[in-house]
Write an enzyme that holds these catalytic residues in place. Sequence first.
Site, PDB file in Angstrom:
ATOM      1  N   CYS A 134       1.478  -7.763 -24.467  1.00  0.00           N
ATOM      2  CA  CYS A 134       1.066  -7.293 -23.141  1.00  0.00           C
ATOM      3  C   CYS A 134       1.860  -7.947 -22.011  1.00  0.00           C
ATOM      4  O   CYS A 134       1.526  -7.782 -20.845  1.00  0.00           O
ATOM      5  CB  CYS A 134      -0.430  -7.484 -22.928  1.00  0.00           C
ATOM      6  SG  CYS A 134      -0.927  -9.208 -22.968  1.00  0.00           S
ATOM      7  N   ASP A 152       4.259 -15.731 -20.169  1.00  0.00           N
ATOM      8  CA  ASP A 152       4.064 -17.170 -20.314  1.00  0.00           C
ATOM      9  C   ASP A 152       4.794 -17.730 -21.525  1.00  0.00           C
ATOM     10  O   ASP A 152       5.308 -18.842 -21.474  1.00  0.00           O
ATOM     11  CB  ASP A 152       2.570 -17.490 -20.409  1.00  0.00           C
ATOM     12  CG  ASP A 152       1.951 -17.580 -19.025  1.00  0.00           C
ATOM     13  OD1 ASP A 152       2.551 -18.259 -18.172  1.00  0.00           O
ATOM     14  OD2 ASP A 152       0.906 -16.960 -18.794  1.00  0.00           O
ATOM     15  N   GLU A 195       0.627 -17.144 -26.094  1.00  0.00           N
ATOM     16  CA  GLU A 195       1.545 -17.386 -24.979  1.00  0.00           C
ATOM     17  C   GLU A 195       1.951 -18.851 -24.851  1.00  0.00           C
ATOM     18  O   GLU A 195       2.590 -19.245 -23.897  1.00  0.00           O
ATOM     19  CB  GLU A 195       0.972 -16.830 -23.662  1.00  0.00           C
ATOM     20  CG  GLU A 195      -0.455 -17.177 -23.372  1.00  0.00           C
ATOM     21  CD  GLU A 195      -1.020 -16.474 -22.141  1.00  0.00           C
ATOM     22  OE1 GLU A 195      -0.295 -15.788 -21.413  1.00  0.00           O
ATOM     23  OE2 GLU A 195      -2.233 -16.632 -21.909  1.00  0.00           O
ATOM     24  N   HIS A 247       0.824  -1.211   0.000  1.00  0.00           N
ATOM     25  CA  HIS A 247       0.000   0.000   0.000  1.00  0.00           C
ATOM     26  C   HIS A 247       0.854   1.254   0.000  1.00  0.00           C
ATOM     27  O   HIS A 247       0.505   2.256  -0.625  1.00  0.00           O
ATOM     28  CB  HIS A 247      -0.916   0.000   1.212  1.00  0.00           C
ATOM     29  CG  HIS A 247      -1.825  -1.167   1.209  1.00  0.00           C
ATOM     30  ND1 HIS A 247      -2.393  -1.626   0.050  1.00  0.00           N
ATOM     31  CD2 HIS A 247      -2.242  -1.993   2.175  1.00  0.00           C
ATOM     32  CE1 HIS A 247      -3.126  -2.676   0.324  1.00  0.00           C
ATOM     33  NE2 HIS A 247      -3.049  -2.922   1.610  1.00  0.00           N
TER      34      HIS A 247
HETATM   35  C1  PEP Z   1       1.669 -13.016 -20.062  1.00  0.00           C
HETATM   36  O1  PEP Z   1       1.669 -14.233 -19.875  1.00  0.00           O
HETATM   37  O2  PEP Z   1       2.590 -12.411 -20.659  1.00  0.00           O
HETATM   38  C2  PEP Z   1       0.564 -12.187 -19.573  1.00  0.00           C
HETATM   39  C3  PEP Z   1       0.487 -10.904 -19.856  1.00  0.00           C
HETATM   40  O3  PEP Z   1      -0.344 -12.781 -18.768  1.00  0.00           O
HETATM   41  P1  PEP Z   1      -0.125 -13.107 -17.212  1.00  0.00           P
HETATM   42  O4  PEP Z   1       1.155 -12.452 -16.788  1.00  0.00           O
HETATM   43  O5  PEP Z   1      -1.330 -12.585 -16.532  1.00  0.00           O
HETATM   44  O6  PEP Z   1      -0.061 -14.609 -17.238  1.00  0.00           O
HETATM   45 MG    MG Z   2      -0.117 -15.258 -19.266  1.00  0.00          MG
END
Ligand code: PEP
Ligand code: MG
Length: 594
Positions: A509, A462, A438, A196
């Site tokens: 992402c 991933d 992924e 926090h």
């Molecule tokens: C990823 O696997 O890159 C991703 C963005 O998903 P998470 O980190 O939530 O598995």
């Molecule tokens: Mg992922």
Amino acid sequence: MSASREKIMRGVGVSPGIAIGRALVVARNPVQVPYRPLSNVSQAEQEAKRFQAALAATKQELTAARDQMGGALADYSYIIEAHLAILQDRMISQRTLDLIKTQKINAEWALGLAENEAKQVFENVQDEYIRSRFSDVAYVTELLLRHLSGQNHNQLSEIREKVVVVAHDLSPADTTLMDLDWIMGFVTDMGGPTSHTAIMAQAKAIPAVVGLERVSQEVAGGDFVIVDGSGGVLVINPEEETLHQYRDKQEAYELYAQEILAQAHLSAETIDGRRLDVGANIELAEEVGSVLTYGAESIGLYRTEFLYVSQKTLPTEEELLANFRTVAERMERRPVCIRTLDIGGDKFASTLELAPEINPALGLRAIRYCLRERGLFKTQLRAILRASAYGQVRVMFPLISGVGELLQAKEVLEEVKQELRARGHPFDAKMKVGIMIEVPSAVAIADLLAEHVDFFSIGTNDLIQYSLAIDRVNEAVAHLYQPMHPAVLRMVRQVVTAGHAAGISVAMCGEMAGDVRAVPLLVGLGLDGLSMNALAIPRVKQVLRLCAAQSWRDLARHAMSYATAAEVKRFVDQELVRHFGAMFAPAPGGAAAG
Ligand code: PEP
Ligand code: MG
């Protein structure tokens, strides 16, 4: 000449910037927990009443703190809501009352036992984030103990001069007690990037270093200190020369921060006219406010798992809808990409019973789980579709490994659309459907998958785990987790090529997308969008605006000729310094600038 009293401590820098000033050490003498056995029922009733009075007083304190949260902190009132929920949770309130009665012990002791039981439950949770949330339970217990013992006086409300606050730990309620205009910096023994203190400090742009372990004992009230929130360093009683260095660094940082935030809203367009969509990854609807401040043009990844971990029962369609609708509306027609539940693997949900698995990362997680638990999946899809009537909502399926699986997921989506039509609920019939890339098999058949979706988003977290066979939560192999591994770069290029050939957009992402040092390479590989932790957005946008897409295409081509991640990295770093100079030069002390 007197001996140097300078002392340097290293922790985790969670809110950037430099603060220089006097320390105020928050004295938190641990509350004594007396043990008093009770001899009869009427004494137990007395204790129960005393505990109930402490519950009421704590509730009042937290409610008042929540109601005072305005301005930049308004979005964070959910943290106090969480404390209120813990206060009312059976695990603490009812359990303490039961223990007073059954064990015939005083309220403080019973509360301590209840806290210990809760601690054991949290320790058995795999997900690190949830495990770390035991700190919230401990905080609420401490508040209760203070009320029970009458030691609820808080020196934070009396701060009337500019200080650096040094504490064992700070809660949002503590933060609301202080007048933040007087606070130059925060340093704490406890905490990590999701604590926090970190969230609050970032919201108010106050430099902060947490996880310093013993800082509240090392610093004496009135000591002169330097907080380097960018580098994660605290200097106690600095030498004249150190002070000079940090004053220069402070000035440079302040100029840089002003400049970069002022530009955060400019579009991310390269100097030769290529526009990229720079989005934010979020886990909570409440993050939307700060995400917009940092210049996000979209939500590229809304991780919805938190909705399933923050309560004891599964969220209903209406609850999910209210949440997704809030995000969609607050983003004001900017794209919002909602990822369907990605539970299992290293992610855990308090509301779902997951069977133990030998290899959870390769087990029943994400889309596999949802295709098995159709009811839960359909509820979420109904809420996502219904939210699409209020903004530019998209849906994204995680962990797709083959076309068959994708078609099954799309079939469920079609069923849900029929149901909503029959129920007369409005939704965007053309809502875009995408998948996360992924799993290595999805890369290999990206061309086949592209025929069935509107967009791809590469989840490198991933994808690296599965392609390099590196468990993403195993520290022993963390050094092998290499985003710039040639195999990763080839996969990114293959996915971009397949996506573009089919006329769909390809974003990224995973964490790699927010690494400013990787950005030119990613632009060069042809990605159309990058979605990241919001704090990284201003810097990434700045770098993008200074890029010429053509030169980064050359950089990517050249980078792909190397055989190892180390060579790729060295080459990319050299090129960054050549193009951007000081912005990417190593900073004093070894860390890269910014
Ligand atoms: C990823 O696997 O890159 C991703 C963005 O998903 P998470 O980190 O939530 O598995
Ligand atoms: Mg992922």
